[in-house]
Design a protein around this motif. Structure first.
Motif, PDB file in Angstrom:
ATOM      1  N   VAL A  49       0.850  -1.198   0.000  1.00 52.37           N
ATOM      2  CA  VAL A  49       0.000   0.000   0.000  1.00 52.37           C
ATOM      3  C   VAL A  49       0.882   1.243   0.000  1.00 52.37           C
ATOM      4  O   VAL A  49       1.862   1.331   0.732  1.00 52.37           O
ATOM      5  CB  VAL A  49      -0.941   0.020   1.225  1.00 52.37           C
ATOM      6  N   GLY A  50       0.509   2.194  -0.823  1.00 52.38           N
ATOM      7  CA  GLY A  50       1.215   3.478  -0.850  1.00 52.38           C
ATOM      8  C   GLY A  50       0.265   4.596  -1.216  1.00 52.38           C
ATOM      9  O   GLY A  50      -0.785   4.383  -1.818  1.00 52.38           O
ATOM     10  N   LEU A  64      -1.573   0.382  -5.032  1.00 54.20           N
ATOM     11  CA  LEU A  64      -0.936  -0.910  -4.803  1.00 54.20           C
ATOM     12  C   LEU A  64       0.292  -0.968  -5.699  1.00 54.20           C
ATOM     13  O   LEU A  64       0.200  -0.667  -6.897  1.00 54.20           O
ATOM     14  CB  LEU A  64      -1.900  -2.056  -5.125  1.00 54.20           C
ATOM     15  N   LYS A  65       1.424  -1.346  -5.133  1.00 49.68           N
ATOM     16  CA  LYS A  65       2.647  -1.306  -5.933  1.00 49.68           C
ATOM     17  C   LYS A  65       3.539  -2.490  -5.591  1.00 49.68           C
ATOM     18  O   LYS A  65       3.424  -3.111  -4.524  1.00 49.68           O
ATOM     19  CB  LYS A  65       3.399   0.014  -5.678  1.00 49.68           C
ATOM     20  N   ALA A  69       5.712  -1.894 -10.851  1.00 55.19           N
ATOM     21  CA  ALA A  69       4.489  -1.231 -11.346  1.00 55.19           C
ATOM     22  C   ALA A  69       3.677  -0.728 -10.160  1.00 55.19           C
ATOM     23  O   ALA A  69       3.881  -1.108  -9.006  1.00 55.19           O
ATOM     24  CB  ALA A  69       3.660  -2.197 -12.202  1.00 55.19           C
ATOM     25  N   THR A  70       2.716   0.165 -10.512  1.00 54.37           N
ATOM     26  CA  THR A  70       1.802   0.751  -9.524  1.00 54.37           C
ATOM     27  C   THR A  70       0.386   0.675 -10.074  1.00 54.37           C
ATOM     28  O   THR A  70       0.154   0.941 -11.257  1.00 54.37           O
ATOM     29  CB  THR A  70       2.161   2.216  -9.237  1.00 54.37           C
ATOM     30  N   TYR A 108      -6.681   3.389 -15.659  1.00 55.21           N
ATOM     31  CA  TYR A 108      -7.454   2.263 -15.151  1.00 55.21           C
ATOM     32  C   TYR A 108      -7.205   2.150 -13.641  1.00 55.21           C
ATOM     33  O   TYR A 108      -6.181   2.631 -13.127  1.00 55.21           O
ATOM     34  CB  TYR A 108      -7.076   0.965 -15.865  1.00 55.21           C
ATOM     35  N   GLN A 109      -8.130   1.522 -12.948  1.00 55.27           N
ATOM     36  CA  GLN A 109      -8.031   1.432 -11.494  1.00 55.27           C
ATOM     37  C   GLN A 109      -8.782   0.195 -11.014  1.00 55.27           C
ATOM     38  O   GLN A 109      -9.599  -0.378 -11.739  1.00 55.27           O
ATOM     39  CB  GLN A 109      -8.595   2.684 -10.819  1.00 55.27           C
ATOM     40  N   LEU A 110      -8.517  -0.173  -9.747  1.00 52.49           N
ATOM     41  CA  LEU A 110      -9.146  -1.325  -9.120  1.00 52.49           C
ATOM     42  C   LEU A 110     -10.165  -0.818  -8.108  1.00 52.49           C
ATOM     43  O   LEU A 110      -9.821  -0.063  -7.196  1.00 52.49           O
ATOM     44  CB  LEU A 110      -8.100  -2.194  -8.417  1.00 52.49           C
ATOM     45  N   VAL A 111     -11.432  -1.213  -8.280  1.00 56.45           N
ATOM     46  CA  VAL A 111     -12.482  -0.876  -7.313  1.00 56.45           C
ATOM     47  C   VAL A 111     -12.476  -1.980  -6.256  1.00 56.45           C
ATOM     48  O   VAL A 111     -12.871  -3.123  -6.512  1.00 56.45           O
ATOM     49  CB  VAL A 111     -13.856  -0.766  -7.994  1.00 56.45           C
TER      50      VAL A 111
END
Length: 543
Positions: A49-50, A64-65, A69-70, A108-111
């Motif tokens: 987590v960052g 998330l990394k 990658a992040t 793009y992102q993670l829900v």
């Protein structure tokens, strides 16, 4: 879908556009969103987590990394409150959710729908980080801890009502020293554990002392043993802050002796087990009764010994004082002798005073009183004779002082009047100068205003439509309305044309007279056939 991203090759004829369809930005963004959501409907992502962000909207944004990658992640407000683990920067977690895109910024992102710590090592790292942070704030300072009451009247217990913990506590309290117990039922593990325990501690503190529901003198937060995940609710920051802020002394009895949670550091006292917490809360009644009886017997023995010692001391002192009659006999004898001499002395003093008064009274007669009055009269006349000159002298001096003051006042008045007259003269001179300046400036201002008015009137006349009429134009009206086209003029029964020198009424249905045609030949015909010079462009009408 592949056709959307396929690049058509340009034709050989050199047409660079080719036959590719022109998509809008929104269509491209929607297509990408459908592809990503279709391929990654539900995924589990492991990472560190960052960059955690908690805006006022209640949503939760973090990243998330890994080492290469992040991935941006978001938990919406309703789901963020249900997360079992709150993301903190630096811990490794496993996030479960669905992939989607955010067209507003082309990313793009993670829900996230669920978040769990990736292993016990990560939990311990997060626990240690939180412990250091709260300790730096002073929540674990020993100076803040309160003493535990020796014998509380009411004990508040925060635990699950269905477990063995509450039965052990009640049984132990009943054996040692029965007390009133208030139980606040809470969940002791899971997502609801931390908020319910925090609310229970705050709720006990909010009770009014002496109210219908008595306020506890001591709180016990208890739970049986378990894994670190089971006890994690007692490591949450909200529980630690509630325990540190409690005005009621608090005993932490979470887990077994080897289990350690953050509430143990914030509590006023830590018990290794819930049963030990009950033992720490109250003493043993039988032992306390025996101790009280022993102390009472010791007090009785000490009082008796002390009374005996004081009685013996008093007897010793009484023997050293002697008999009271021997102390008061000399004083009584002196009083008798003095009383015997008092009556003859009083009679002798009265006789002496009476003889002295008789001698003085014999000398008192009318002649003595007359002489005294004559002396007083002469003294009064002498003082009256001296009073008149003194009064006259005092009056003269006062009159001279008033005359001097009147002269000074007159001079000051004249000086003040002269200054006022001079100031009035100066003001009158300045007023004359200002009047002269005003008389000189006023005509100039009026002339400037007149010139400006003339210029404005000239501009008005230039911009008005009457000047346009003077250049050969006309205004066509139908009543009060303006007519600006031929089609509109044909529909009107009567028109009025305004020229520069007047108005003419016409009827649109009257045919104009035919113009006579004349045959031209020779130079005239050639002149007629010659193209005319183009006229100057029409400037149009202001109307």
């Amino acid at each position: 879908m592949s056709d959307l991203f396929e690049d058509d090759a340009p034709e050989a004829s050199g047409n660079t556009a080719g036959n590719a369809h022109d998509y809008s930005v929104s269509e491209i963004a929607g297509a990408v969103k459908r592809v990503i959501e279709g391929e990654f409907g539900r995924v589990r992502v492991r990472g560190e987590v960052g960059r955690v962000s908690r805006p006022g909207s209640g949503h939760l944004y973090f990243a998330l990394k890994d080492d290469r990658a992040t991935l941006d992640a978001v938990a919406w407000k309703g789901q963020a409150a249900k997360l079992a683990v709150k993301p903190e920067e630096g811990i490794e977690v496993i996030a479960t959710g669905r992939m989607t895109t955010f067209p507003g910024s082309s990313k793009y992102q993670l829900v996230v729908e669920n978040l769990e710590v990736a292993g016990q090592g990560a939990l311990m790292a997060m626990l240690e980080k939180r412990r250091v942070q709260l300790q730096a704030e002073g929540l674990f300072d020993p100076a803040r801890k309160q003493p535990i009451p020796f014998l509380p009247e009411v004990i508040g217990v925060v635990t699950s009502p269905s477990g063995a913990v509450i039965r052990d506590i009640l049984h132990r309290l009943r054996d040692r020293f029965p007390r009133k117990v208030l139980i606040w039922p809470v969940a002791v593990q899971g997502q609801a554990c931390a908020p319910e325990v925090a609310r229970a501690i705050a709720g006990f503190n909010a009770l009014t002392p002496g109210g219908a529901l008595p306020r506890p003198d001591l709180l016990i937060v208890a739970r049986g043993g378990g894994s670190i995940e089971d006890l994690w609710g007692f490591n949450e920051e909200i529980v630690v802050r509630a325990a540190a802020a409690s005005a009621i002394p608090l005993i932490s009895a979470v887990g077994h002796e080897t289990d350690t949670t953050l509430i143990d550091f914030a509590a006023d006292l830590r018990a290794p087990t819930p049963t030990a917490a009950a033992e720490m809360a109250v003493p043993v009644r039988a032992e306390l009764a025996a101790l009280i009886a022993e102390q009472g017997a010791r007090i009785a023995r000490v009082v008796m010994l002390s009374a005996d010692r004081r009685r013996q001391r008093l007897a010793d002192l009484a023997r050293a004082l002697g008999r009271p009659e021997a102390l008061t006999a000399p004083a009584r004898q002196r009083l008798d002798l003095t009383g015997a001499r008092l009556d003859p002395s009083l009679r002798g003093a009265t006789a002496a005073k009476r003889a002295a008064f008789a001698r003085v009274g014999a000398r008192m007669g009318p002649a003595l009183l007359t002489g005294f009055l004559l002396g007083e009269r002469r003294s009064l006349a002498d003082r009256a004779a001296r009073l008149a000159p003194a009064l006259a002298t005092r009056t003269d001096r006062t009159r001279e002082r008033f005359d001097a003051l009147a002269a000074r006042l007159e001079r000051a008045h004249q000086a003040r009047t002269g200054n006022a007259l001079r100031e009035i003269g100066h003001d009158r001179e300045r007023l004359g100068q200002m009047a002269a300046r005003l008389a000189a400036v006023l005509p100039v201002r009026i002339e400037r205003a007149r010139e400006r008015l003339v210029a404005l009137d000239r501009m008005r006349a230039t911009l008005g439509y009457t000047e346009t009429l003077a250049r050969g134009y006309a205004v066509v009206r139908a009543g009060e309305a303006l007519v600006t086209g031929a089609e509109a003029a044909r529909t009107e029964p009567r028109l009025e044309i305004e020229f520069a020198d007047g108005r003419v009424a016409v009827r649109p249905d009257e045919a104009p007279p035919a113009e006579p045609r004349a045959e031209t030949s020779g130079p005239a015909k050639a002149a007629a056939a010659k193209p005319k010079k183009p006229a100057a462009p029409d400037q149009g009408s202001l109307f």
